[in-house]
Design an enzyme around this catalytic site. Structure first.
Site, PDB file in Angstrom:
ATOM      1  N   CYS A  20       4.372 -27.778  20.572  1.00 21.28           N
ATOM      2  CA  CYS A  20       3.070 -27.430  19.967  1.00 21.28           C
ATOM      3  C   CYS A  20       2.792 -25.931  20.057  1.00 21.28           C
ATOM      4  O   CYS A  20       1.946 -25.423  19.332  1.00 21.28           O
ATOM      5  CB  CYS A  20       1.938 -28.155  20.684  1.00 21.28           C
ATOM      6  SG  CYS A  20       2.189 -29.901  20.742  1.00 21.28           S
TER       7      CYS A  20
ATOM      8  N   LYS B  93       1.449 -44.617  28.267  1.00 19.01           N
ATOM      9  CA  LYS B  93       2.265 -45.140  27.165  1.00 19.01           C
ATOM     10  C   LYS B  93       3.142 -43.987  26.689  1.00 19.01           C
ATOM     11  O   LYS B  93       2.657 -43.071  26.019  1.00 19.01           O
ATOM     12  CB  LYS B  93       1.387 -45.628  26.007  1.00 19.01           C
ATOM     13  CG  LYS B  93       2.240 -46.214  24.886  1.00 19.01           C
ATOM     14  CD  LYS B  93       1.523 -46.265  23.559  1.00 19.01           C
ATOM     15  CE  LYS B  93       1.859 -45.126  22.627  1.00 19.01           C
ATOM     16  NZ  LYS B  93       3.258 -44.881  22.313  1.00 19.01           N
ATOM     17  N   PRO B  94       4.442 -43.996  27.059  1.00 20.00           N
ATOM     18  CA  PRO B  94       5.308 -42.912  26.569  1.00 20.00           C
ATOM     19  C   PRO B  94       5.669 -43.150  25.113  1.00 20.00           C
ATOM     20  O   PRO B  94       5.492 -44.247  24.589  1.00 20.00           O
ATOM     21  CB  PRO B  94       6.550 -43.047  27.460  1.00 20.00           C
ATOM     22  CG  PRO B  94       6.590 -44.479  27.877  1.00 20.00           C
ATOM     23  CD  PRO B  94       5.159 -44.969  27.900  1.00 20.00           C
TER      24      PRO B  94
ATOM     25  N   ASN C 299       8.495 -34.979  22.683  1.00 20.39           N
ATOM     26  CA  ASN C 299       9.128 -33.652  22.759  1.00 20.39           C
ATOM     27  C   ASN C 299       9.304 -33.158  24.202  1.00 20.39           C
ATOM     28  O   ASN C 299      10.199 -32.383  24.492  1.00 20.39           O
ATOM     29  CB  ASN C 299       8.395 -32.617  21.882  1.00 20.39           C
ATOM     30  CG  ASN C 299       6.964 -32.389  22.284  1.00 20.39           C
ATOM     31  OD1 ASN C 299       6.378 -33.186  23.023  1.00 20.39           O
ATOM     32  ND2 ASN C 299       6.382 -31.311  21.802  1.00 20.39           N
TER      33      ASN C 299
ATOM     34  N   GLY D 130      -0.326 -34.872  21.435  1.00 20.77           N
ATOM     35  CA  GLY D 130       0.304 -35.281  20.178  1.00 20.77           C
ATOM     36  C   GLY D 130      -0.373 -34.586  19.012  1.00 20.77           C
ATOM     37  O   GLY D 130      -0.980 -33.523  19.178  1.00 20.77           O
ATOM     38  N   SER D 131      -0.301 -35.207  17.855  1.00 23.40           N
ATOM     39  CA  SER D 131      -0.797 -34.533  16.643  1.00 23.40           C
ATOM     40  C   SER D 131      -2.325 -34.541  16.591  1.00 23.40           C
ATOM     41  O   SER D 131      -2.980 -35.414  17.160  1.00 23.40           O
ATOM     42  CB  SER D 131      -0.245 -35.219  15.403  1.00 23.40           C
ATOM     43  OG  SER D 131      -0.897 -36.454  15.215  1.00 23.40           O
TER      44      SER D 131
ATOM     45  N   GLU E 133      -4.779 -28.260  31.085  1.00 20.77           N
ATOM     46  CA  GLU E 133      -3.802 -28.926  31.952  1.00 20.77           C
ATOM     47  C   GLU E 133      -3.109 -27.862  32.789  1.00 20.77           C
ATOM     48  O   GLU E 133      -2.783 -26.787  32.287  1.00 20.77           O
ATOM     49  CB  GLU E 133      -2.799 -29.697  31.105  1.00 20.77           C
ATOM     50  CG  GLU E 133      -3.484 -30.791  30.307  1.00 20.77           C
ATOM     51  CD  GLU E 133      -2.523 -31.780  29.665  1.00 20.77           C
ATOM     52  OE1 GLU E 133      -2.714 -32.986  29.849  1.00 20.77           O
ATOM     53  OE2 GLU E 133      -1.607 -31.334  28.966  1.00 20.77           O
TER      54      GLU E 133
ATOM     55  N   GLU F 262      -4.487 -32.573  23.870  1.00 15.20           N
ATOM     56  CA  GLU F 262      -3.621 -31.407  23.663  1.00 15.20           C
ATOM     57  C   GLU F 262      -2.936 -31.663  22.331  1.00 15.20           C
ATOM     58  O   GLU F 262      -2.029 -32.487  22.241  1.00 15.20           O
ATOM     59  CB  GLU F 262      -2.652 -31.290  24.839  1.00 15.20           C
ATOM     60  CG  GLU F 262      -2.095 -29.895  25.008  1.00 15.20           C
ATOM     61  CD  GLU F 262      -0.775 -29.744  24.306  1.00 15.20           C
ATOM     62  OE1 GLU F 262      -0.800 -29.361  23.109  1.00 15.20           O
ATOM     63  OE2 GLU F 262       0.256 -29.993  24.936  1.00 15.20           O
ATOM     64  N   LEU F 263      -3.417 -30.996  21.284  1.00 19.56           N
ATOM     65  CA  LEU F 263      -3.046 -31.381  19.915  1.00 19.56           C
ATOM     66  C   LEU F 263      -2.172 -30.328  19.230  1.00 19.56           C
ATOM     67  O   LEU F 263      -1.561 -29.505  19.907  1.00 19.56           O
ATOM     68  CB  LEU F 263      -4.339 -31.657  19.127  1.00 19.56           C
ATOM     69  CG  LEU F 263      -5.288 -32.655  19.812  1.00 19.56           C
ATOM     70  CD1 LEU F 263      -6.587 -32.835  19.036  1.00 19.56           C
ATOM     71  CD2 LEU F 263      -4.615 -34.008  20.034  1.00 19.56           C
TER      72      LEU F 263
HETATM   73  C1  SIN Z   1       3.776 -29.129  24.003  1.00 15.54           C
HETATM   74  O1  SIN Z   1       4.484 -28.820  23.059  1.00 15.54           O
HETATM   75  O2  SIN Z   1       3.001 -30.069  23.904  1.00 15.54           O
HETATM   76  C2  SIN Z   1       3.805 -28.436  25.336  1.00 15.54           C
HETATM   77  C3  SIN Z   1       4.664 -27.278  25.395  1.00 15.54           C
HETATM   78  C4  SIN Z   1       4.575 -26.521  26.694  1.00 15.54           C
HETATM   79  O3  SIN Z   1       4.072 -26.992  27.713  1.00 15.54           O
HETATM   80  O4  SIN Z   1       5.022 -25.384  26.694  1.00 15.54           O
END
Ligand code: SIN
Length: 490
Positions: free
Chosen positions: A294, A184-185, A161, A238-239, A468, A260-261
């Site tokens: 997210c 790993k993208p 995303n 990710g999830s 982050e 970061e889920l």
């Molecule tokens: C994300 O959806 O993982 C990050 C979104 C953001 O940095 O605003």
């Protein structure tokens, strides 16, 4: 190189179809196709790496790490600055690559490229400020020190995303701290990651310091990255379901982890809110990246006395959103990433309407077909519906009325997730109370977009671990070493 790729850019060298390990561009015996989600057109056939190449990348990163850490912070900072400047200079090409493989509108893609570059700028500067401490000693002739040292080799798995910024958000603090990095993208969007590697190489990032593993073999490659003893830190966006598995795998070598889920962001609109401002914030928060972030608002909790007027105003704005190929000027919502993503949205909307939710606008695939979904507003949603409990990851607003502040806070916190939350109110005391009571890592008050490299981004509960961005972001890549130095006389 994909000389035949339909992506139109000025600097064709940015389009790579090989992986990048130890400063070498490597092909593989197998390849995988990358498609444009707006048209289905194939953009490239990219090297499909496996555990052998991943293990080689870990070895290269481990070999490069001591020399990288031994360079002065000022040196590392200068290299990161060059990388930042090259990305900014290449923003149009990088945005075109991103829109082609991910689908987001070109202006939004350019925004992400600059957002991503900002992490490199910020952490390049922070590299020079990773101060340690001298602790007042209880004994004469002894000094107590706390040094901050790089963790070592860092591995990351990043999502489709944000094909650029979720890499730089991890790589920049890692490199600034003196760590080396393997990413790993996502298989949907490897081209943005590989373009970043081209620019890292041009910026003078040394061999083995930044490595990219394109692959469709997520679980085999993920096992190496999470279980290899030379990888000392693992970072994932990710999830929640996948994050839990990866965290369990990291336990075998007790790696540091940042996760970061998923989220289930509430967007609270109180009766004293500026409703027009709330509509602007709602659009920004919900429809960014077609609802595929997210931190996108997932549940709009609106005080009963204003629910009808807010719904009416929002529906007018939502129905006016222009949907289409992200390369077309004026488009603000592109396609969803895949057929599977559309089917998930369809399932959630069907379940909600079957239980009594009302479609105010949209509610189905867009007339453009493919993976385009119409911007949607659903009224009369209840907290028990699956659409209010799962992350939608699509352009659907769900409106749930609430009675009073206590009701709103209880509903907002009734989820295992805790990433982002938003609240609109003009009452300062209420704003403060609500911000404190929301069990989330991030809260936007009268703001629908809160991400910036300057602030600590991250979640609590099942939305993740670690932060982050901001000065806290580099701590994730540093160990603290306590040194007691005796025999100093005195
Ligand atoms: C994300 O959806 O993982 C990050 C979104 C953001 O940095 O605003």
């Amino acid at each position: 190189m994909t000389s035949h790729s339909p992506v139109v850019i000025t600097d064709r060298a940015l389009l790579c179809d090989r992986g990048f390990i130890d400063g070498v561009w490597l092909a593989a015996s197998k390849t995988f196709a990358v498609h444009n989600p707006a048209s289905g057109v194939e953009l490239a056939q990219v090297a499909d790496f496996g555990p052998t190449e991943t293990t080689a990348a870990v070895a290269a990163a481990a070999h490069a790490q001591p020399a990288w850490a031994a360079r002065t912070a000022k040196d590392r900072s200068a290299i990161l600055r060059r990388w930042f400047e090259l990305i900014v200079a290449a923003q149009d090409d990088l945005a075109a690559i991103m829109t082609a493989e991910q689908g987001k509108p070109l202006a939004e893609a350019r925004g992400e490229v600059l957002f991503g570059a900002a992490f490199i700028e910020w952490f390049g500067e922070e590299a020079k400020r990773t101060y340690g401490e001298v602790i007042p000693s209880p004994v004469r002739g002894r000094q107590l020190l706390a040094l901050r040292q790089p963790v070592g080799v860092v591995a990351a798995i990043t999502p489709w995303n944000f094909p650029n910024a979720m890499i730089t958000r991890k790589a920049a603090p890692a490199l600034a701290a003196g760590c080396t990095f393997i990413v790993k993208p996502a298989p949907e969007t490897p081209l943005s990651a590989l373009a970043l590697a081209v620019l890292a190489e041009r910026a003078g990032v040394p061999l083995g310091v930044f490595n990219v593993i394109p692959t469709t073999r997520a679980s085999e490659v993920g096992s190496v990255l999470t279980e290899h003893p030379l990888v000392r830190k693992f970072s994932f966006t990710g999830s929640t379901a996948v994050g839990k598995l990866l965290m369990a795998q990291c336990a075998s070598t007790v790696k540091r982890v940042s996760l970061e889920l998923g989220g289930n962001a509430p967007f609270l609109v109180f009766d004293d809110a500026d409703l027009d401002a709330a509509v602007v914030g709602a659009l920004a928060s919900k429809f960014r990246n077609a609802g595929q972030t997210c931190v996108c608002a997932n549940r709009f909790l609106v005080q009963s006395s204003v629910v009808d007027s807010f719904t009416r105003k929002l529906a007018v704005a939502v129905a006016a959103l222009t949907v289409g190929d992200g390369m077309t000027p004026g488009v603000v919502q592109g396609p969803l990433i895949s057929e599977r993503a559309v089917q998930k949205v369809e399932r959630l909307v069907a379940d909600a309407t079957a239980q009594g939710a009302r479609v105010v606008c949209g509610g189905a695939r867009h007339a453009l077909g493919g993976t385009f979904y119409a911007p949607t507003v659903l009224a009369g949603v209840t907290p028990a519906m699956t659409i209010a409990r799962e992350e939608i990851f699509g352009p659907v607003v769900t409106i749930i009325p609430f009675a009073d502040d206590a009701d709103a806070i209880a509903m907002a916190n009734d989820t295992p997730f805790g990433l982002a939350a938003y609240a609109y109110t003009r009452d300062l005391a209420r704003a403060w109370r609500v911000a404190e009571a929301l069990e989330y890592g991030m809260v936007g008050i009268n703001e629908g977009i809160i991400s910036t490299e300057l602030a600590p981004f991250g979640g609590i509960k099942e939305s993740g671990i670690g932060r982050e961005g901001a000065r806290q972001g580099i701590d994730e890549y540093l160990e603290i070493k306590y040194v007691a130095m005796g025999g100093l006389g005195g």
